[in-house]
Design a protein around this motif. Structure first.
Motif, PDB file in Angstrom:
ATOM      1  N   ARG A 105       0.736  -1.168  -0.075  1.00 52.95           N
ATOM      2  CA  ARG A 105       0.095  -0.083  -0.071  1.00 52.95           C
ATOM      3  C   ARG A 105       1.023   1.377   0.106  1.00 52.95           C
ATOM      4  N   LEU A 106       0.370   2.334  -0.603  1.00 52.93           N
ATOM      5  CA  LEU A 106       1.134   3.574  -0.483  1.00 52.93           C
ATOM      6  C   LEU A 106       1.198   3.964   0.917  1.00 52.93           C
ATOM      7  N   PRO A 107       2.411   4.566   1.229  1.00 49.52           N
ATOM      8  CA  PRO A 107       2.570   5.126   2.396  1.00 49.52           C
ATOM      9  C   PRO A 107       2.145   6.457   2.579  1.00 49.52           C
ATOM     10  N   ARG A 108       1.946   7.099   3.850  1.00 48.87           N
ATOM     11  CA  ARG A 108       1.741   8.491   3.825  1.00 48.87           C
ATOM     12  C   ARG A 108       2.565   9.289   3.401  1.00 48.87           C
ATOM     13  N   GLU A 109       2.293  10.460   2.613  1.00 51.19           N
ATOM     14  CA  GLU A 109       3.414  11.390   1.827  1.00 51.19           C
ATOM     15  C   GLU A 109       4.428  11.736   2.799  1.00 51.19           C
ATOM     16  N   ALA A 110       4.191  12.177   4.102  1.00 49.24           N
ATOM     17  CA  ALA A 110       5.305  12.594   4.891  1.00 49.24           C
ATOM     18  C   ALA A 110       6.231  11.428   5.144  1.00 49.24           C
ATOM     19  N   VAL A 111       5.756  10.255   5.341  1.00 47.78           N
ATOM     20  CA  VAL A 111       6.721   9.227   5.575  1.00 47.78           C
ATOM     21  C   VAL A 111       7.535   8.769   4.282  1.00 47.78           C
ATOM     22  N   LEU A 112       6.838   8.941   3.095  1.00 44.66           N
ATOM     23  CA  LEU A 112       7.641   8.940   1.943  1.00 44.66           C
ATOM     24  C   LEU A 112       8.757   9.726   1.793  1.00 44.66           C
TER      25      LEU A 112
END
Length: 151
Positions: free
Chosen positions: A58-65
């Protein structure tokens, strides 16, 4: 040094995440080292978050990415490309969520109800024991009653 992996040109989250795993391998950093590198760049990326993120499709949250990309050593332009690809995927067609499990026909009764039923059963039992005990005579009492009824 070889160039870093780039975000895939596919609309599948699993392919995006596979490339992120390749990016971690490209960086040569452990999860703990990623945590330290992110902190040195002013980002927050607990090692457990990075490990969990890469285990999923699944896509990670943008801040984590962003924290992950910076920790891996990507520059601003490469980070911008990854973030743009993530946004496109997030806005694109999403797979249907798995159907929620249907509640079973037999539900567990609430705890309060169980407590009330249990207390009522205990009281009934004790009352029955009490009535039985009251109506019972000892051996000596039975002898006395028999003696009284003999001619």
């Amino acid at each position: 040094m070889t160039p870093p992996p780039v975000p895939p040109r596919t609309a599948e989250q699993a392919a995006f995440m596979a490339e992120l795993r390749r990016l971690k391998a490209w960086s040569g950093l452990s999860y703990r080292e990623l945590e330290r590198a992110a902190a040195a760049a002013g980002e927050v990326l607990p090692y457990s978050t990075a490990a969990t993120m890469l285990r999923r499709d699944r896509l990670p949250r943008e801040a984590v990415l962003v924290a992950f990309l910076v920790a891996c050593g990507l520059g601003a332009e490469d980070t911008r490309r990854w973030v743009a690809a993530r946004r496109e995927l997030a806005m694109g067609a999403r797979p249907l969520p798995a159907p929620a499990p249907q509640p079973s026909v037999r539900r567990r009764p609430p705890r309060l109800l169980l407590a009330v039923v249990g207390a009522a059963a205990a009281l009934s039992f004790l009352a029955g024991v009490g009535v039985t005990a009251i109506g019972t005579l000892t051996v000596q009492e039975e002898q006395t009653v028999e003696d009284m009824h003999r001619p």
